[in-house]
Design an enzyme around this catalytic site. Structure first.
Site, PDB file in Angstrom:
ATOM      1  N   GLU A 161      30.300 -19.949  -2.971  1.00 22.58           N
ATOM      2  CA  GLU A 161      29.642 -19.131  -2.093  1.00 22.58           C
ATOM      3  C   GLU A 161      30.040 -19.440  -0.700  1.00 22.58           C
ATOM      4  O   GLU A 161      28.987 -19.399   0.098  1.00 22.58           O
ATOM      5  CB  GLU A 161      28.106 -19.309  -2.261  1.00 22.58           C
ATOM      6  CG  GLU A 161      27.708 -19.002  -3.696  1.00 22.58           C
ATOM      7  CD  GLU A 161      26.155 -19.170  -4.128  1.00 22.58           C
ATOM      8  OE1 GLU A 161      25.650 -19.581  -3.253  1.00 22.58           O
ATOM      9  OE2 GLU A 161      25.810 -18.613  -4.929  1.00 22.58           O
ATOM     10  N   ASN A 203      34.447 -20.098  -6.151  1.00 23.26           N
ATOM     11  CA  ASN A 203      33.338 -19.268  -7.000  1.00 23.26           C
ATOM     12  C   ASN A 203      32.283 -18.413  -5.878  1.00 23.26           C
ATOM     13  O   ASN A 203      32.047 -19.211  -5.210  1.00 23.26           O
ATOM     14  CB  ASN A 203      32.475 -20.263  -7.910  1.00 23.26           C
ATOM     15  CG  ASN A 203      31.597 -19.663  -9.101  1.00 23.26           C
ATOM     16  OD1 ASN A 203      32.055 -18.927  -9.746  1.00 23.26           O
ATOM     17  ND2 ASN A 203      30.422 -20.196  -8.845  1.00 23.26           N
ATOM     18  N   HIS A 240      26.124 -11.828 -11.255  1.00 28.73           N
ATOM     19  CA  HIS A 240      24.797 -11.904 -11.446  1.00 28.73           C
ATOM     20  C   HIS A 240      24.497 -10.300 -11.064  1.00 28.73           C
ATOM     21  O   HIS A 240      24.178 -10.010 -10.069  1.00 28.73           O
ATOM     22  CB  HIS A 240      23.841 -12.677 -10.716  1.00 28.73           C
ATOM     23  CG  HIS A 240      23.993 -14.139 -10.845  1.00 28.73           C
ATOM     24  ND1 HIS A 240      23.683 -14.851 -12.031  1.00 28.73           N
ATOM     25  CD2 HIS A 240      24.729 -15.271 -10.117  1.00 28.73           C
ATOM     26  CE1 HIS A 240      23.917 -16.158 -11.726  1.00 28.73           C
ATOM     27  NE2 HIS A 240      24.603 -16.391 -10.543  1.00 28.73           N
ATOM     28  N   GLU A 269      28.811 -16.928 -14.309  1.00 30.30           N
ATOM     29  CA  GLU A 269      27.377 -17.218 -14.341  1.00 30.30           C
ATOM     30  C   GLU A 269      26.672 -15.828 -14.647  1.00 30.30           C
ATOM     31  O   GLU A 269      25.698 -15.330 -14.063  1.00 30.30           O
ATOM     32  CB  GLU A 269      26.747 -17.549 -12.994  1.00 30.30           C
ATOM     33  CG  GLU A 269      27.421 -18.811 -12.207  1.00 30.30           C
ATOM     34  CD  GLU A 269      26.950 -19.305 -10.970  1.00 30.30           C
ATOM     35  OE1 GLU A 269      25.827 -18.920 -10.423  1.00 30.30           O
ATOM     36  OE2 GLU A 269      27.615 -20.113 -10.381  1.00 30.30           O
ATOM     37  N   ASP A 271      24.463 -12.751 -15.906  1.00 35.19           N
ATOM     38  CA  ASP A 271      23.267 -12.432 -16.416  1.00 35.19           C
ATOM     39  C   ASP A 271      22.978 -10.988 -15.778  1.00 35.19           C
ATOM     40  O   ASP A 271      23.664 -10.858 -14.766  1.00 35.19           O
ATOM     41  CB  ASP A 271      22.240 -13.531 -15.967  1.00 35.19           C
ATOM     42  CG  ASP A 271      22.069 -13.815 -14.526  1.00 35.19           C
ATOM     43  OD1 ASP A 271      22.794 -13.216 -13.788  1.00 35.19           O
ATOM     44  OD2 ASP A 271      21.222 -14.537 -14.292  1.00 35.19           O
TER      45      ASP A 271
HETATM   46  C1  XIL Z   1      20.540 -21.733  -9.839  1.00 33.16           C
HETATM   47  C2  XIL Z   1      19.874 -22.356 -10.826  1.00 33.16           C
HETATM   48  O1  XIL Z   1      19.930 -21.578 -12.218  1.00 33.16           O
HETATM   49  C3  XIL Z   1      18.394 -22.631 -10.646  1.00 33.16           C
HETATM   50  O2  XIL Z   1      18.013 -23.506 -11.798  1.00 33.16           O
HETATM   51  C4  XIL Z   1      18.296 -23.588  -9.365  1.00 33.16           C
HETATM   52  O3  XIL Z   1      16.925 -23.593  -8.810  1.00 33.16           O
HETATM   53  C5  XIL Z   1      19.068 -22.775  -8.214  1.00 33.16           C
HETATM   54  O4  XIL Z   1      20.428 -22.687  -8.598  1.00 33.16           O
HETATM   55  N1  XIL Z   1      24.785 -19.343  -7.781  1.00 33.16           N
HETATM   56  C6  XIL Z   1      25.166 -20.540  -8.340  1.00 33.16           C
HETATM   57  C7  XIL Z   1      24.247 -21.402  -9.244  1.00 33.16           C
HETATM   58  O5  XIL Z   1      26.136 -20.934  -8.126  1.00 33.16           O
HETATM   59  O6  XIL Z   1      24.250 -22.825  -8.972  1.00 33.16           O
HETATM   60  C8  XIL Z   1      22.758 -20.999  -9.077  1.00 33.16           C
HETATM   61  O7  XIL Z   1      21.955 -21.438  -9.977  1.00 33.16           O
HETATM   62  C9  XIL Z   1      22.468 -19.535  -9.259  1.00 33.16           C
HETATM   63  C10 XIL Z   1      23.191 -18.729  -8.186  1.00 33.16           C
END
Ligand code: XIL
Length: 456
Positions: A161, A203, A240, A269, A271
């Protein structure tokens, strides 16, 4: 709602059966041989299907049951982040991360490392640092953590990020960014040196829509890294999604364009908030997009059950709170089973062991553990002393179809053909029955190394 999603999920199956009956009366429809788990279905095209795992849920039998059955790649949801692994400067803590890594490896699953350097979830001591001190602390962190897990990680999110949202097309402001624009490549170089066998990924989120400035900015960075030889192997799209940030229509284009730069692409990641058939269709589209891009090597969903999600209220995952498969599960599985274009060049991990020079008095034994993928390998060689202690050793290997590109903990005579490896100062002495290890990375095929060991 349940009835609707079930009937929608059934439509493709009915259609397949009907076609098969009309087209070839006695041939069973393809669905009869379909894989019944996400990982088995993904493996048909050489891909993986993973999930984020939380260490504190490894005692939950429903959770672990689904994890063990469905997924073949694991990401620690929080346990490998900087605050977890280096809570005090230079004091590393791997307990929870190890619980996840060990569970995965004991189950024959691979691990994505997440994440070595990030503006978020930094330990308190790091949040207050700046300048050279912070740059060095970050590089030390990358080196220490990647070294600790060397040989156990399929791919590392080296930097997470680092780009700004919106139209600027620039970097995100952060303490790490303020150490200089080259902080990202410095992190990648440190990671490569520490674990030459791991794929190194950049990422990020909001990099799914090809027309977005942030996507373009990440693309230009990867292009620049490739042109200057900065080590980078993959781009992770967090993906996401929710109604405000839906699956873009050009998602597959984005995956393909990154892949065309000569890197793997991974959905890291995933969802998608929603429910029923619309959620199922979105999961299906994302899965199909990955399958259509040869270098899209796998998909990871960010949790198992909706109740495990960091965005639980959006019910964004493939299993409901009781662990039941949702419509989105079925559509994802069907899409994986339907296949797509050609799969990625398959990554295989094999371990071979060769023994020679039986451990008589003064003798030694060399065994090799080989992690081979399509283009290259990492070989770890274990030198074990016989019934007498060694004060130095030589290992001879044969590299017929391979070239050494890097090595550690031994001196070597060359980089292909017959290569002799001798101890360095600190691992010359091996007590009777004891052992030491050295290793190397190579391009090509590392099978048939056939190491032999002699005392010197
Ligand atoms: C999130 C986790 O799922 C949570 O449990 C934590 O509180 C915050 O981080 N991008 C990422 C992940 O790269 O590491 C994040 O994970 C979600 C967004």
């Amino acid at each position: 709602m349940k009835l609707t999603s079930k009937s929608v999920a059934l439509i493709p199956i009915i259609a397949t059966v009907a076609t098969a009956v009309v087209g070839a009366t006695l041939i069973s429809p393809p669905v009869a041989n379909a894989a019944t788990t996400l990982s088995a279905a993904a493996q048909q095209s050489g891909r993986y299907f993973g999930t984020a795992v939380a260490a504190n849920k490894l005692g939950d039998s429903t959770y672990v049951g689904i994890l063990n059955r469905e997924f073949d790649m694991v990401t620690a949801e929080n346990e490998m982040k900087m605050d977890a692994t280096e809570p005090n400067q230079n004091q590393f803590s791997y307990g929870n991360a190890d619980r996840i890594v060990n569970h995965a490896r004991n189950q024959g699953k691979r691990v994505r490392g997440h994440a070595l350097a990030w503006h978020s979830q930094q330990p308190g001591w790091m949040q207050n640092m700046s300048g050279t001190a912070l740059r060095n602390a970050m590089l030390n962190h990358v080196t220490q953590v990647a070294t600790y897990y060397r040989g156990k990680i399929y791919a590392w999110d080296v930097v997470n990020e680092a780009f700004a949202d919106g139209s600027s097309g620039g970097r995100r402001d952060s303490n790490l960014q303020r150490t200089g624009n080259d902080w990202i490549e410095a992190a990648f170089r440190a990671a490569r040196a520490a674990d030459p066998g791991a794929k190194l990924c950049y990422n990020d989120y909001n990099t799914d829509d090809w027309s977005h400035a942030k996507t373009q900015a990440v693309y230009r960075m990867v292009q620049d890294f490739k042109s200057r030889g900065v080590p980078i192997d993959c781009v992770g799209l967090q993906s996401h999604f929710n109604p405000q940030s839906p699956v873009p229509s050009n998602y597959q284009t984005t995956l393909q364009n990154f892949a065309n730069l000569g890197v793997d692409v991974q959905i890291t990641e995933l969802d998608i908030e929603g429910s029923g058939s619309s959620q199922a269709q979105n999961y299906q589209r994302v899965t199909q997009a990955c399958l259509a891009v040869a270098r899209c090597t796998g998909i990871t969903v960010w949790g198992i059950r909706d109740t495990d999600s960091w965005r639980a209220s959006g019910t964004p995952l493939l299993f409901d709170g009781s662990g039941n498969k949702k419509a989105a599960y079925n559509s994802t599985l069907d899409a994986l089973n339907a296949g797509g274009g050609p799969g990625p060049t398959t990554t295989t991990t094999t371990t071979t062991t060769t023994t020679s020079n039986g451990p008589g008095p003064g003798g030694c034994t060399a065994t090799v553990s080989l992690n081979q993928w399509n283009e290259g390998f990492v070989a770890t060689i274990k030198v074990t002393a016989g019934s007498s202690a060694l004060s130095g050793w030589t290992v001879t290997t044969t590299l017929s179809n391979a070239t050494v590109t890097g090595s550690w903990s031994a001196n070597r005579s060359g980089n292909s053909g017959t290569v002799n490896w001798t101890n360095v100062d600190y691992n010359a002495a091996v007590p009777a029955g004891g052992s030491t290890e050295f290793g190397f990375q190579g391009s090509g095929n590392g099978s048939g190394l056939n190491p032999s060991c002699a005392a010197r």
